[in-house]
Scaffold this active site. Structure first.
Site: not given
Ligand code: LLP
Length: 463
Positions: A278, A364, A391
């Site tokens: 992390g 995100y 698209c």
């Protein structure tokens, strides 16, 4: 090819439209070493190079879009993590960030272990020769087949994520006459300061077993009773792209408190704790990531202090960085196809990839940087949005960045820090062909994951 300046979009001194940017950088040609991999540079005539090779040559040979991975940087980062944690700790590279057989071989050579979270990642690891005892197997819903494969291969640890899994793994191991080394993943109730979709230690989400309400203590109780399991420790992963060590501090403290409670109740001192991955990286010049040695020092001090306070022997620590190792080592190279200035807003620069090779911006709201890579330019900075060819209006690669105002079709642009969670989360949306990953080292470039072909797509379509 036109090199004329595009007049639209704000410039120096203008009031800028809303966005995630600050002022334009003083020199658009400068490559900030914070966001670019170590061997990236510009030649005297302005072409970006990696491992000593010009991107113009790379584009000719391998096409665009493509990910270029700086192998020397990858290996150096592995070594930095291994050295920082030393012989009394274990570094597991999180394969979900990006995995290929070449990567597995590099990890093996550089002395790292590997965290996998699916049968596919496990197969890749074993196939490339990672010794099973150096593999940790994760996942919140491992299938019976996946558990069987992991146990039969002899993986070093399975990280248990639910009460059902405790029984499942015990049963599978016992029926094969094995005692599987396991950790229990707990949720420590930390709100990590990151995007909601990549935070994992608060209680209202799918991972792990909560410390709160005695759930984790109950999981330990059950695991200790089962002959098929050797409970070696507790695991906590609080989320991703985190800069602040405070969350890790709380997590470590709560995990150690559980170890103390286990000792008090069962007379057993569990020998290991895993504090997950992390750690954040720099996607833009505004980000200030920590170095592995600072992280190692901070984590080991916290754990040692908490253990002393609880009268416990300090357990062996492991960590699972994914992004922090591979993220900064690669950039995506695109060719510009169209340039669309929107008066008073910004200029849309369309490239030949998009959300199929980098979903992170759409998913995100991730921020990225971008540079004109095939040449230098002295043109004015122009507020740009780098968009793909899919698209969807949300098909954005770099939401807000400055490019030189003379950027034009045929130019190559490079987006740094795309080593993690870009190729591994790539899709075939709009039947896009997923780009290759090319490893570059000491003047040599070689494909480690090839570009998908239309035949690859059609081969899967058997209707
Ligand atoms: N360990 C466990 C148990 C994990 O679940 C993860 C990431 C890691 C280690 C590695 O985390 P890292 O050091 O790479 O941050 N797709 C998202 C990230 C999802 C992370 C999932 N688990 C993104 O692109 O930001």
């Amino acid at each position: 090819m036109s090199r004329s300046a595009h007049p639209a979009g704000p410039r120096h001194g203008d009031v800028l439209p809303e966005g995630h940017y600050t002022a334009p950088p003083a020199d658009l040609n400068r490559l900030d070493e914070k966001v670019w991999s170590r061997t990236v540079a510009r030649t005297a005539d302005g072409v970006v190079t990696v491992g000593g090779i010009e991107v113009t040559r790379l584009a000719e040979e391998f096409g665009t879009p493509a990910y270029f991975l700086d192998e020397a940087d990858f290996r150096a980062r592995c070594r930095a993590w291994a050295d920082a944690f030393g012989p009394d700790a274990d570094v597991f590279y999180a394969g979900k960030a990006f995995l290929s057989r070449a990567v597995v071989r590099w990890l093996k050579e550089e002395g790292l272990n590997l965290d996998v979270c699916s049968g596919g990642e496990l197969v890749c690891a074993l196939d490339a020769g990672m010794p099973a005892e150096r593999i940790a197997f994760h996942g919140n819903n491992k299938s019976t087949e996946e558990i069987e494969r992991a146990v039969e291969a002899g993986v070093g640890r399975i990280v248990l994520d639910s009460f059902q899994e405790i029984v499942r793994v015990a049963h599978i191991a016992q029926s094969r006459g094995r005692r599987q080394r396991v950790q229990i993943r707990v949720t420590v109730g930390v709100e990590a300061h990151t995007h909601e979709f990549i935070a994992t230690a608060h209680e209202d989400q799918k991972f792990g077993i909560a410390l709160a309400g005695g759930q984790a203590a109950e999981a330990v109780r059950r695991a200790l009773k089962l002959d098929g399991l050797e409970l070696i420790g507790i695991h906590s992963h609080i989320g991703s792209q985190i800069f602040d060590m405070a969350g890790f501090e709380v997590s470590a403290r709560r995990v150690v408190q559980l170890l103390a409670a286990v000792r008090d109740e069962h007379g057993v001192e569990l020998p290991e704790i895993d504090l997950g991955g992390g750690l954040g990286i720099a996607y833009t010049s505004d980000d200030d990531p920590r170095e592995p040695h600072e992280i190692a020092k901070a984590l080991s001090e916290i754990v040692t202090r908490e253990c002393e306070a609880a009268g416990l022997r300090t357990p062996r620590i492991s960590v699972e960085p994914g992004r922090a190792i591979v993220g900064p080592t690669a950039f995506t190279l695109y060719e510009v196809g169209t340039v669309k200035p929107l008066e008073g807003l910004r200029t849309y620069v369309s490239v030949d990839g998009g959300m199929s090779d980098n979903i992170r911006t759409a998913l995100y709201d991730a921020e990225y940087s971008v540079a004109l890579a095939s040449r230098a330019s002295d043109a004015e900075p122009m507020l740009s949005r780098v968009v793909g060819k899919h698209c969807e209006s949300g098909d954005i690669v770099v939401r807000d960045a400055f490019l030189p105002a003379d950027v034009a079709p045929g130019d190559l642009v490079a987006v740094p820090a795309t080593g993690a969670y870009c190729r591994s989360m790539a899709s075939n949306y709009n039947h896009a062909l997923r780009p290759p990953v090319v490893a570059v080292r000491d003047g040599e470039a070689r494909v480690i994951v090839r570009r998908e072909t239309e035949e690859d797509l059609l081969r899967l379509d058997v209707g």
